[in-house]
Write an enzyme that holds these catalytic residues in place. Structure first.
Site, short mmCIF file in Angstrom:
data_model
loop_
_atom_site.label_atom_id
_atom_site.label_comp_id
_atom_site.label_asym_id
_atom_site.label_seq_id
_atom_site.Cartn_x
_atom_site.Cartn_y
_atom_site.Cartn_z
CE1 TYR A 144 -3.02 -2.45 0.35
CE2 TYR A 144 -3.40 -2.69 2.47
CZ TYR A 144 -4.32 -2.89 1.13
OH TYR A 144 -4.71 -4.25 1.47
CE LYS A 194 1.44 -17.69 -2.30
NZ LYS A 194 -0.10 -19.13 -2.42
CG ASP A 227 -2.01 -19.70 -0.01
OD1 ASP A 227 -1.53 -19.41 0.79
OD2 ASP A 227 -2.22 -20.16 -0.98
CG ASP A 251 -7.36 -4.61 3.96
OD1 ASP A 251 -7.91 -4.44 4.67
OD2 ASP A 251 -6.50 -3.74 2.79
CG ASP A 255 -12.12 -6.65 6.83
OD1 ASP A 255 -12.06 -5.43 7.38
OD2 ASP A 255 -12.47 -5.42 5.43
#
Ligand code: NAD
Length: 366
Positions: A144, A194, A227, A251, A255
């Site tokens: 970001y 990852k 994942d 993020d 959520d």
């Protein structure tokens, strides 16, 4: 008498309603513990735009700078929806606040009492005792904030690039927040990355492993690909105790966690900065995970628990008042579970009370 000083930024719609109740609960808890609260209200978000022409007025920033922490409501809503994106209350208030106070760590408790299991979209047999985990997200690095560009290639096609960047020091400081949080809970931490694909994740994993080996060898550290973490959260959330990860993964996972934990009205959060306050603790911003709920604003029916639990996080992280924070959390739990006092969002067949009656019941339990 010890004085704790914080800024109160209620924001918009239900923000001021739930903030008023949180301050009442905090007031009772503090007085009983021999603490004096010193706080100053300031406009933010839509209220800032309406009263000062800016979502984060300079005067509000000054009040925040003079304090040791910020208790934040939530901002935005239909009244300001037509403003250009850059001037939208959330973007124009929260992002500069994060920047001004280097808020690099976002801590979200994923807490669902077993009595509220029906609020979760997960099958109740998967969460017989509810959910009790914490998700920690790095907030100021990663994709970001890395360099971005959109260029036109020779063949006329457009090409966009976002860059994911992490430094060792950024990884170490979020690892430390995860360790401190895990130490106060089940001493179990899962670092999510990852590392099978991304260079930043390879560095992340190597740094986290070395940091825990050196500073927190007694904590149980594990690693998981993002994942898989997304699947495991939906399959068996309580296999985690504390999970922590970089900005974009956090993020998304935080959520997902909010959804499986049911009502936004119960979900608190803390964002901690790099700066230390007068108590030698991290300066922080503490706010409900949900928004301003314009659909129920002005009716006195919003669930104040998320704001009250956010105030408890403020006591714990920015003022070192762990016992008092735990006392408030226990009072909220007893009110909702044992006493069955419920606002509409968590009623599930129980009689519904308003924001004020919910806070009164929590105060009685304190
Ligand atoms: P929301 O979280 O405000 O509401 C979603 C649903 O949850 C609504 O049905 C609402 O009534 C319910 N809800 C939320 N908090 C509740 C509470 N305390 N008690 C009972 N029910 C509650 O999300 P939204 O409707 O998408 O957003 C409304 C506004 O809030 C938007 O302008 C959005 O930009 C803003 N927002 C602000 C923040 C923030 O300030 N950090 C975060 C999210 C959304």
């Amino acid at each position: 008498m010890e004085v704790i000083k914080f800024a109160v930024l209620p924001g918009d719609y239900i923000g001021p309603e739930v903030m008023a109740e949180a301050l009442r609960v905090l007031g009772h808890a503090a007085t009983a513990a021999g603490l004096k609260l010193e706080y100053q209200h300031a406009d933010v978000g839509g209220a800032g735009i309406d009263n000062h022409g800016k979502a984060l007025p300079d005067s509000t920033l000054e009040i925040c700078r003079a304090a040791d922490a910020i208790l934040f409501g939530s901002v935005g809503g239909p009244k300001w929806e037509k403003l250009p994106p850059k001037e939208q209350p959330e973007r124009a208030a929260l992002l500069p606040l994060r920047k001004a106070f280097n808020l690099f760590a976002n801590i979200r408790p994923g807490l669902l009492y077993s009595d509220l299991r029906d609020a979760s979209p997960l099958k109740t047999e998967r969460i017989p005792n509810g959910i009790d985990i914490v998700c920690i997200r790095e907030l100021t690095g990663g994709i970001y904030f890395g360099a971005k560009s959109t260029i036109t290639l020779e063949n006329g096609e457009q090409q966009a690039t976002d860059t994911m960047v992490y430094k060792t020091s950024e990884i170490e400081r979020i690892a430390e927040v995860a360790a401190v949080t895990a130490r106060a809970r089940g001493k179990k931490v899962c670092s999510v990355d990852k590392a099978n694909v991304l260079e930043t994740s390879v560095l992340w994993r190597r740094t986290v492993t070395a940091y825990f080996a050196k500073h927190h060898p007694d904590l149980a550290l594990s690693h998981m690909y993002v994942d898989n973490a997304a699947m495991q959260l939906a399959r068996d959330p309580n296999q985690f105790d504390v999970l922590f990860t970089e900005n974009m993964f956090g993020d998304i996972l935080s959520d997902e966690m909010a959804v499986i934990c049911g009502s936004l009205g119960m979900m608190s959060s803390a964002s901690l900065g790099t700066d230390k306050n007068r108590f030698g603790k991290p300066y922080g911003l503490f706010e409900p995970a949900g928004g301003t709920a314009p659909d129920i604003a002005g009716k006195g029916i919003a669930n104040p628990c998320a704001q009250i639990l956010s105030a408890a996080l403020m006591l714990r992280y920015s003022f070192g008042q762990d016992a008092l924070a735990t006392k408030i959390e226990a009072a909220v739990r007893k009110t909702v579970t044992v006493d069955g006092i419920r606002t509409g969002d968590i009623a599930f067949g129980k009689p519904v009370v308003g924001s004020k009656a919910m806070a009164d019941a929590i105060i009685a339990n304190l």
